[in-house]
Design an enzyme around this catalytic site. Structure first.
Site, PDB file in Angstrom:
ATOM      1  N   GLU A  56       0.821  -1.202   0.000  1.00 37.02           N
ATOM      2  CA  GLU A  56       0.000   0.000   0.000  1.00 37.02           C
ATOM      3  C   GLU A  56       0.863   1.263   0.000  1.00 37.02           C
ATOM      4  OE1 GLU A  56      -2.161  -2.933   2.822  1.00 37.02           O
ATOM      5  OE2 GLU A  56      -0.148  -2.610   1.999  1.00 37.02           O
ATOM      6  N   THR A 165      15.441 -43.807  -4.269  1.00 37.48           N
ATOM      7  CA  THR A 165      16.016 -42.462  -4.233  1.00 37.48           C
ATOM      8  C   THR A 165      17.536 -42.444  -4.369  1.00 37.48           C
ATOM      9  OG1 THR A 165      16.188 -42.515  -1.814  1.00 37.48           O
ATOM     10  CG2 THR A 165      14.134 -41.655  -2.771  1.00 37.48           C
ATOM     11  N   ALA A 166      18.159 -43.603  -4.278  1.00 36.76           N
ATOM     12  CA  ALA A 166      19.620 -43.683  -4.395  1.00 36.76           C
ATOM     13  C   ALA A 166      20.026 -45.127  -4.595  1.00 36.76           C
ATOM     14  CB  ALA A 166      20.301 -43.117  -3.148  1.00 36.76           C
ATOM     15  N   MET A 167      21.214 -45.300  -5.172  1.00 36.41           N
ATOM     16  CA  MET A 167      21.753 -46.650  -5.285  1.00 36.41           C
ATOM     17  C   MET A 167      22.167 -47.144  -3.898  1.00 36.41           C
ATOM     18  SD  MET A 167      21.261 -47.049  -8.434  1.00 36.41           S
ATOM     19  CE  MET A 167      21.990 -48.683  -8.638  1.00 36.41           C
ATOM     20  N   THR A 200      22.527 -36.492   5.329  1.00 34.52           N
ATOM     21  CA  THR A 200      22.556 -35.901   3.990  1.00 34.52           C
ATOM     22  C   THR A 200      23.757 -34.978   3.831  1.00 34.52           C
ATOM     23  OG1 THR A 200      20.158 -36.051   3.752  1.00 34.52           O
ATOM     24  CG2 THR A 200      21.278 -34.414   2.383  1.00 34.52           C
ATOM     25  N   LEU A 208      22.120 -26.551  -0.570  1.00 37.19           N
ATOM     26  CA  LEU A 208      20.737 -26.330  -0.149  1.00 37.19           C
ATOM     27  C   LEU A 208      20.268 -24.892  -0.338  1.00 37.19           C
ATOM     28  CD1 LEU A 208      20.573 -28.539   3.083  1.00 37.19           C
ATOM     29  CD2 LEU A 208      19.839 -29.109   0.763  1.00 37.19           C
ATOM     30  N   ARG A 211      19.604 -21.733  -6.555  1.00 40.11           N
ATOM     31  CA  ARG A 211      20.589 -21.203  -7.496  1.00 40.11           C
ATOM     32  C   ARG A 211      20.168 -21.406  -8.949  1.00 40.11           C
ATOM     33  NH1 ARG A 211      22.738 -24.770  -4.323  1.00 40.11           N
ATOM     34  NH2 ARG A 211      23.248 -26.189  -6.028  1.00 40.11           N
ATOM     35  N   GLU A 299      14.481 -31.764   2.811  1.00 43.56           N
ATOM     36  CA  GLU A 299      15.302 -32.429   1.794  1.00 43.56           C
ATOM     37  C   GLU A 299      16.253 -33.344   2.544  1.00 43.56           C
ATOM     38  OE1 GLU A 299      16.504 -30.561  -1.879  1.00 43.56           O
ATOM     39  OE2 GLU A 299      15.971 -28.604  -1.018  1.00 43.56           O
ATOM     40  N   GLY A 301      17.233 -37.818   3.673  1.00 41.88           N
ATOM     41  CA  GLY A 301      17.251 -39.217   3.286  1.00 41.88           C
ATOM     42  C   GLY A 301      16.029 -39.957   3.796  1.00 41.88           C
TER      43      GLY A 301
END
Length: 371
Positions: A56, A165-167, A200, A208, A211, A299, A301
């Site tokens: 305003e 989500t991961a090997m 993590t 984190l 960018r 974010e 594991g």
């Protein structure tokens, strides 16, 4: 009251302006304002950053003498209290505005109804409720925080088509393609804080920060919160490399490690532990309620994701699914080992789906009550 087509047009424009602050106003709400004389917009404003002029005030400054006798379209009830900036209701009154159309009342107890009352007491015609649903959606996290003290918590997971989500080795960069990863950076840019676990930090050493794909946006970087029961966060971790607002939540009594992390620029908060000697997630949830944080992105594991989901901390899941299969030895998304019957499953409510490049983005609300 019945709103006209022009009313809808001017408020729609105010909402477009408010949207500009999506990535920068935290922890303040996004607000837009349009000043109108007759059928013409004479000034516009939006709140850019906490501590800076509200929408305003920006519009009134742009309008100058044209504010006298104008109608103001504002997406959120004008504030009536002295905070980091003067009251907007008072500014509108002094400027000689004769009518104010408000999309939604402010759920903040310091404001709610008071700004509208102040305007009406000054003889200004006030209407409320135009495009209210859109205004609420724009500030959904802020609304939740004001009504319940709890921030809106989102868990973000990137997984393969078979839910991995991961090997097995921990390798996870990158499951999804560039467009999906850029979408995650925009999600980070939108929230007040990113929450992760020390596992993590040790495994991936992430920054984190927001960018990639946000160069054209005005971004206030999110706070970073790390749950680190034993204070294992390395002093050379990427999250400490820049002037980032980092908080470590721990249950450790190791003063030496805590002092070293504080010297590196961290805030270290000691919280109660659970029976396994880890930071109690109930204490984390309570700590978040007293912070100036409206929204949190987890974010992490599978262990922390699973624990937060089971604890009922998560309000929304955002899942990015890549068109790939990682196999049975790969790691899952949520480590919850004590669900033995189908009736114990954690039920979700579908919100939406979007194709992002080669990947699919799914959004769900959880049905667990937050304690």
């Amino acid at each position: 009251m019945a709103f006209t087509a022009d009313d809808n047009r001017f408020m729609s424009r105010a909402l477009e302006l408010a949207e500009k602050g999506r990535y920068s106003t935290k922890p303040n709400p996004c607000v837009g304002c349009v000043l109108v004389q007759g059928e013409q917009i004479v000034a516009e404003g939006w709140h850019q950053k906490a501590g800076e002029p509200h929408a305003e005030v920006v519009a009134l400054k742009q309008a100058g003498s044209l504010a006298q006798g104008a109608t103001a379209y504002v997406t959120l009830e004008p504030c009536s209290h002295h905070g980091r900036t003067p009251p907007c209701a008072e500014a509108l009154i002094k400027a000689g505005v004769v009518k104010v159309v408000v999309a939604m009342k402010d759920p903040n107890p310091l404001v709610s109804g008071r700004g509208i009352a102040a305007l009406r007491e000054a003889g200004i015609d006030v209407s409320v409720g135009l495009l209210q649903e859109q205004a609420v959606q724009l500030n959904r996290a802020y609304c939740l925080k004001m009504k319940s003290s709890k921030p809106h918590i989102i868990s973000k997971v990137a997984m393969s088509l078979d839910g991995k989500t991961a090997m097995a080795s921990g390798e996870s960069q990158w499951i999804t393609d560039v467009p999906a990863r850029q979408d995650v950076h925009r999600l980070r840019a939108e929230v007040d804080a990113v929450l992760t676990g020390v596992g993590t930090i040790l495994a991936d050493d992430p920054q984190l920060s927001a960018r990639d794909g946000v160069a054209d946006l005005m971004v206030t970087q999110p706070r970073i919160i790390v749950i680190d029961s034993k204070l294992k966060t390395p002093l050379e971790a990427a999250i400490l490399a820049n002037e980032t607002n980092v908080t470590i939540l721990t249950c450790s009594a190791d003063d030496y490690k805590a002092k070293a992390l504080r010297k590196a620029g961290c805030r270290v908060e000691v919280l109660p532990s659970n029976k396994r000697g880890r930071v109690d997630l109930r204490a984390v949830d309570k700590w978040l309620t007293v912070q100036s944080i409206n929204s949190v992105l987890i974010e992490a594991g599978a262990v922390l994701n699973g624990a937060c989901l089971k604890a009922g901390m998560i309000d929304e899941l955002v899942i990015y699914i890549a068109p790939s299969v990682l196999g049975s030895a790969a790691r899952g998304a949520f480590a919850i080992n004590d669900l033995t019957e189908l009736s114990e499953r954690i039920q979700l409510s579908f919100v939406g789906m979007e194709a992002i490049g080669a990947d699919i983005k799914l959004s769900y609300k959880t049905k667990l009550d937050r304690k």
